[in-house]
Scaffold this active site. Sequence first.
Site, PDB file in Angstrom:
ATOM      1  CG  HIS A   1      -2.011   1.007   1.151  1.00  0.00           C
ATOM      2  ND1 HIS A   1      -3.236   0.713   0.604  1.00  0.00           N
ATOM      3  CD2 HIS A   1      -2.073   2.292   1.526  1.00  0.00           C
ATOM      4  CE1 HIS A   1      -4.021   1.772   0.670  1.00  0.00           C
ATOM      5  NE2 HIS A   1      -3.321   2.757   1.216  1.00  0.00           N
TER       6      HIS A   1
ATOM      7  CG  ASP B   1      -2.451   6.275   0.282  1.00  0.00           C
ATOM      8  OD1 ASP B   1      -3.403   6.005  -0.472  1.00  0.00           O
ATOM      9  OD2 ASP B   1      -2.379   5.875   1.455  1.00  0.00           O
TER      10      ASP B   1
ATOM     11  CD  GLU C   1      -6.762   3.170   1.668  1.00  0.00           C
ATOM     12  OE1 GLU C   1      -6.418   2.929   2.849  1.00  0.00           O
ATOM     13  OE2 GLU C   1      -6.196   4.018   0.958  1.00  0.00           O
TER      14      GLU C   1
ATOM     15  CG  HIS D   1     -10.647   4.829   3.847  1.00  0.00           C
ATOM     16  ND1 HIS D   1     -10.675   6.119   4.323  1.00  0.00           N
ATOM     17  CD2 HIS D   1      -9.339   4.456   3.855  1.00  0.00           C
ATOM     18  CE1 HIS D   1      -9.447   6.519   4.591  1.00  0.00           C
ATOM     19  NE2 HIS D   1      -8.610   5.532   4.313  1.00  0.00           N
TER      20      HIS D   1
ATOM     21  CG  HIS E   1      -8.946   1.239   6.246  1.00  0.00           C
ATOM     22  ND1 HIS E   1      -8.929   2.319   7.090  1.00  0.00           N
ATOM     23  CD2 HIS E   1      -7.931   1.428   5.366  1.00  0.00           C
ATOM     24  CE1 HIS E   1      -7.942   3.144   6.727  1.00  0.00           C
ATOM     25  NE2 HIS E   1      -7.311   2.621   5.697  1.00  0.00           N
TER      26      HIS E   1
ATOM     27  CG  HIS F   1      -2.683  -0.119   4.660  1.00  0.00           C
ATOM     28  ND1 HIS F   1      -3.696  -0.635   3.885  1.00  0.00           N
ATOM     29  CD2 HIS F   1      -3.102   1.138   5.003  1.00  0.00           C
ATOM     30  CE1 HIS F   1      -4.674   0.248   3.771  1.00  0.00           C
ATOM     31  NE2 HIS F   1      -4.343   1.333   4.448  1.00  0.00           N
TER      32      HIS F   1
ATOM     33  CG  ASP G   1      -0.911   4.129   4.764  1.00  0.00           C
ATOM     34  OD1 ASP G   1      -1.168   4.523   3.614  1.00  0.00           O
ATOM     35  OD2 ASP G   1      -1.654   4.346   5.726  1.00  0.00           O
TER      36      ASP G   1
END
Length: 401
Positions: A26, A28, A131, A158, A199, A220, A328
């Site tokens: 993961h 971003d 995500e 999420h 999540h 993650h 992350d």
Amino acid sequence: MTPVPEVGLLDRARALLADFPVVDGHNDLPWALREHVRYDLDRLDIADDTSAHLHTDLPRLRRGGVGGQFWSVYVQSDMAGDDAVSATLEQIDVVGRLLARYPDDLARALTADDMEEARRQGRIASLMGAEGGHSINNSLATLRALYTLGVRYMTLTHNDNLRWADSATDAPGVGGLSAFGREVVREMNRLGMLVDLSHVAATTMRDALAVTEAPVIFSHSSSRAVCDHPRNVPDDVLELLPGNGGVAMVTFVPKFILPEAVEWTRLADRNMDAHGLHHLATTPEAMKVHNAFEAAHPRPVATVATVADHLDHMRETAGVDHIGIGGDFDGTPFTPEGLEDVAGYPNLIAELLSRKWSTPDIAKLTWQNAVRVLRAAEDVSRSLRTTREASQATIEALDGA
């Protein structure tokens, strides 16, 4: 002060990563590019490692020994309906543009074989993960479209609940997965899209594991036994992974791995809200607010050893075949000492070597488990597609109005 591993261990870590590079679950960067430059790649060139605002660029990925990256095509969970779908498509688009712009470094990967071929070529296998199930707007046809566009996992939620799935950081809603949520999992299995349980609420984790016919991932997430945060994985769920074949990929986010950081983060998030900023924002404006708060309220600092503590526990509980790494980066304003950016993975491997992790165990952690789990999902899909048509179910039919 950043801890410095023993030179010999760091050399061994780099040599090991040359053979078995990190597959990170993961990152971003696509959202960071949206926030910082609205996808203008000329204004923020990741071929250069001079950006002070990003955790990720090509030189640091190379120094970090990264050989595979799931790029998160995340959109905020307060986006809804077609707005969320459109924003997800924009995220997918920028990943494609990155692949076209840097073909010597990044290789599109849709399968486990693609990942292995990228490794042979010395390029970084680039996959995508959506995500949050809000990205499909309650539509299985949209789910299939995302798969066609290259998305190879979807995190079921999420930070907020969906009509069909409960999030870890929201009040209980449907109590895990609804009937439509279970159908989403089945359709993901048929497609060969990995079910990502980061999540989601523990009830959702257990429901998904009861339904899925393919291995799952946590792209993650860390250990709840080590740091009691709802974003982490309880031991009873980790213990289910050997039977499922799945992989839990440890995250580096300090507020999920360091108990002392949990309360500090709650106050820091409240401060961001007071300034009209999203608590996950990492823009220069947001970082000024974060840094001012930190100056007045010193932040508890996680380290490489903090992450290794989670990995030790997760290996003991789930087994070495069922753990991985999902940092992350560029999705958090703060990172541990020694893991400040994507160049830091050798520091983590050196720490594990100091704890007597073997080369075969580290090879599973960094590369082999992630490739295996994707290949297993492909195998399940190949079988299911011979017996199961694309689902035409709707949320209204399965869950009611």
